[in-house]
Scaffold this motif. Structure first.
Motif, PDB file in Angstrom:
ATOM      1  N   PRO A  97      12.356  74.093 -15.865  1.00  0.00           N
ATOM      2  CA  PRO A  97      11.909  74.389 -17.252  1.00  0.00           C
ATOM      3  C   PRO A  97      12.726  75.298 -17.900  1.00  0.00           C
ATOM      4  CG  PRO A  97      10.008  74.537 -15.633  1.00  0.00           C
ATOM      5  CD  PRO A  97      11.173  74.424 -14.757  1.00  0.00           C
ATOM      6  N   ALA A  98      13.055  75.261 -19.182  1.00  0.00           N
ATOM      7  CA  ALA A  98      13.784  76.168 -20.096  1.00  0.00           C
ATOM      8  C   ALA A  98      12.862  77.168 -20.515  1.00  0.00           C
ATOM      9  CB  ALA A  98      14.334  75.230 -21.026  1.00  0.00           C
ATOM     10  N   GLY A 102      17.869  76.659 -24.090  1.00  0.00           N
ATOM     11  CA  GLY A 102      18.558  75.522 -23.803  1.00  0.00           C
ATOM     12  C   GLY A 102      17.467  74.339 -23.236  1.00  0.00           C
ATOM     13  N   GLU A 103      17.896  73.381 -22.706  1.00  0.00           N
ATOM     14  CA  GLU A 103      16.853  72.262 -22.179  1.00  0.00           C
ATOM     15  C   GLU A 103      16.199  72.216 -21.150  1.00  0.00           C
ATOM     16  OE1 GLU A 103      15.742  70.141 -24.811  1.00  0.00           O
ATOM     17  OE2 GLU A 103      17.284  71.212 -26.205  1.00  0.00           O
ATOM     18  N   GLY A 232      15.572  79.168  -8.335  1.00  0.00           N
ATOM     19  CA  GLY A 232      15.889  77.927  -9.291  1.00  0.00           C
ATOM     20  C   GLY A 232      15.546  76.760  -8.445  1.00  0.00           C
ATOM     21  N   LEU A 233      15.687  77.031  -7.055  1.00  0.00           N
ATOM     22  CA  LEU A 233      15.489  75.541  -6.246  1.00  0.00           C
ATOM     23  C   LEU A 233      13.868  75.429  -6.370  1.00  0.00           C
ATOM     24  CD1 LEU A 233      17.999  76.038  -3.356  1.00  0.00           C
ATOM     25  CD2 LEU A 233      18.210  74.366  -5.296  1.00  0.00           C
ATOM     26  N   ASP A 234      13.315  76.399  -6.420  1.00  0.00           N
ATOM     27  CA  ASP A 234      11.838  76.365  -6.680  1.00  0.00           C
ATOM     28  C   ASP A 234      11.319  75.638  -7.743  1.00  0.00           C
ATOM     29  OD1 ASP A 234      11.331  77.470  -3.945  1.00  0.00           O
ATOM     30  OD2 ASP A 234      10.803  79.381  -4.695  1.00  0.00           O
ATOM     31  N   ALA A 235      12.119  76.309  -8.758  1.00  0.00           N
ATOM     32  CA  ALA A 235      11.643  75.610 -10.108  1.00  0.00           C
ATOM     33  C   ALA A 235      12.171  74.155 -10.357  1.00  0.00           C
ATOM     34  CB  ALA A 235      12.322  76.333 -11.270  1.00  0.00           C
ATOM     35  N   MET A 236      13.158  73.617  -9.673  1.00  0.00           N
ATOM     36  CA  MET A 236      13.464  72.448  -9.729  1.00  0.00           C
ATOM     37  C   MET A 236      12.619  71.551  -9.011  1.00  0.00           C
ATOM     38  SD  MET A 236      17.191  70.586  -8.385  1.00  0.00           S
ATOM     39  CE  MET A 236      16.788  70.797  -6.559  1.00  0.00           C
ATOM     40  N   GLY A 237      12.040  71.723  -7.843  1.00  0.00           N
ATOM     41  CA  GLY A 237      11.439  70.941  -6.983  1.00  0.00           C
ATOM     42  C   GLY A 237      11.977  70.125  -5.998  1.00  0.00           C
ATOM     43  N   ASP A 238      11.361  69.154  -5.361  1.00  0.00           N
ATOM     44  CA  ASP A 238      11.990  68.139  -4.271  1.00  0.00           C
ATOM     45  C   ASP A 238      13.138  67.675  -4.950  1.00  0.00           C
ATOM     46  OD1 ASP A 238      12.156  66.404  -2.567  1.00  0.00           O
ATOM     47  OD2 ASP A 238      10.763  64.881  -3.177  1.00  0.00           O
ATOM     48  N   PRO A 239      14.170  68.013  -3.891  1.00  0.00           N
ATOM     49  CA  PRO A 239      15.607  67.695  -4.429  1.00  0.00           C
ATOM     50  C   PRO A 239      15.694  66.059  -4.502  1.00  0.00           C
ATOM     51  CG  PRO A 239      15.558  69.180  -2.500  1.00  0.00           C
ATOM     52  CD  PRO A 239      14.160  68.871  -2.842  1.00  0.00           C
TER      53      PRO A 239
END
Length: 456
Positions: A97-98, A102-103, A232-239
């Motif tokens: 999430p931004a 940004g987006e 940041g990886l936690d925010a992104m979630g499942d790769p």
């Protein structure tokens, strides 16, 4: 051309802007309309500067506000945190999430080569009490228009108003004039497939201030583009569910290699499935200075860097298509030489071999080597023979073996002459005569020649 963004909403940015104008002669130039721009654009040799009313984080298409084509855009900014006096640089975007411009799930085009150069420049210009470092990708803007990064003064009010810090950042930014955003491309593989690579990495994992990736930038010839810290990886979630975002990190970093910190097999599987390569910090360090394509060929022919391959001096700046052959290093001769001087033995091998196998974390030479000619192999053996001469009375090199001879203390001869074991053995071994029952026993009476044979 270098573009510089100064935000009037940011006191530290304005302060850096003041020093930028003091450090060079600027003239006003015509510029395109932009909804967030404030006032004219200014130009000096190799750079343009423009002020904006909005916070940097929320600017969109900032490159469109400049009158000429830009190669690189730098946002002069503040850094806020509990990190004390700090000068820092980072790329922009959102792995999730931004929350700060940004987006969502979007990344701006990074500039890994220029980023490395600005960190060097910050270190050169930083006031004595300031640290220099890099941060992960963590906020907008995500639509810039050209490769870009933030260069910042941190981390609080006193530093934002510090003229020495502002001048250091201004000088570092101006040092980027004429610097390309990306490293030069080079062949990634041997052959005619056209694949190229740049010495750019994408980083995954670790802390916000990225000590591992800072070391890589400072100590190798590799730059770091986008960097997703642990959070940041936690925010992104499942790769696997965010393959497009993982792939975008490579595309927007102009990278084909990644370093992943921590145990993340699912992420590594996605990266490899996208056609990129996961490498370790050791690989990055060892391949520094070695053509990427040549390094790959040597790994295929000998062994992987992770399994102990190390590169010799001839590999540095060698032709990526250099011909070589693999030879077996004489194991017993190597063992004896390393028993005499391990470091010197390694130096002798590294001086002639393109690459060689090692063990004990790269410290001990073992196994095979890749050489450009049999002559290089022969000269390596000659050097090892010379090393043996420091420990033996004579060393003879034959076609199939090295014969080393030395005279050593013979305990059996000493016993035959009535010398009791103990201190007198030690004195004779050290080359001193001893008295036994009123007789003087010279050391040469208790010595024998020993011969060691090392097959080639």
């Amino acid at each position: 051309m270098l573009g510089i963004v100064v935000s009037r909403a940011d006191r530290a940015s304005e302060h850096v802007g003041d020093h930028l104008r003091d450090l060079s002669d600027w003239s006003a130039v015509e510029c395109p309309d932009h909804p967030d721009a404030a006032g004219p654009a200014y130009r000096t040799d190799g750079a343009q500067l423009r002020e904006f009313d909005a916070w940097h984080l929320h600017l969109a298409d900032a490159a469109d506000a400049f009158p000429a084509d830009l190669d690189l855009l730098v946002f002069a900014s503040r850094h806020s945190g509990e990190t004390g006096p700090l000068l820092t640089a980072h790329h922009t975007g959102n792995f999730g999430p931004a929350e700060h411009g940004g987006e969502d799930d979007a990344l701006a085009r990074a500039c890994p080569h220029a980023h490395s150069r600005v960190l060097d420049a910050l270190a050169a210009h930083a006031p004595e009490d300031y640290e220099v470092g890099m941060e992960c990708t963590h906020h907008g803007p995500t639509d810039v228009g050209v490769p870009s990064m933030f260069v910042e003064v941190g981390s609080g009010e006193s530093e934002w108003g510090d003229p020495a810090a502002a001048e250091a950042v201004a000088r570092a930014i101006l040092d980027l004039r004429g610097v390309a955003p990306d490293a030069d491309p080079e062949p990634e593989t041997n052959g005619a497939d056209g694949a190229i690579a740049r010495r750019h990495l994408v980083g995954f994992g670790g802390g916000h201030y990225a000590p591992r990736f800072t070391r890589i930038v400072e100590e190798t010839d590799w730059g770091v583009g986008h960097l997703a810290a642990d959070w940041g990886l936690d925010a992104m979630g499942d790769p696997a569910a965010n393959r497009d975002l993982v792939d975008a990190a490579f595309e927007e970093s102009a990278a084909t290699h990644a370093v992943v910190e921590g145990d993340r097999p699912n992420l590594e599987a996605v990266i490899e499935g996208l056609g990129h390569r996961v490498v370790g910090e050791t690989w990055v360090r060892e391949v520094t200075g070695v053509p990427i394509a040549l390094a790959g060929r040597l790994e295929d022919a000998v062994t992987a860097v992770d399994d102990g391959l190390r590169f010799g001096e001839p590999a540095t700046d060698a032709d990526p298509d250099a011909e070589f052959e693999t030879v077996a290093l004489p194991a017993e001769l190597l063992d004896r030489a390393q028993g005499i001087d391990q470091e010197r033995t390694r130096e002798l091998v590294a001086a002639r071999a393109l690459a060689f196998e090692t063990e004990e974390n790269g410290n001990r030479v073992a196994g095979r080597a890749a050489v450009t000619s049999r002559g290089d192999f022969a000269m390596t053996v000659d050097g090892i023979v010379d090393l043996l001469r420091t420990a033996y009375d004579s060393v003879e090199r034959r076609e199939d073996a090295v014969i080393a001879r030395e005279e050593t203390f013979d305990p059996e001869k000493a016993k035959t002459l009535g010398v009791p074991e103990g201190p007198k053995f030690g004195r004779l071994s050290a080359g001193e005569p001893v008295e036994v029952n009123g007789r003087t026993i010279p050391p040469d009476r208790v010595r024998s020649e020993r011969e060691d044979r090392f097959s080639l």
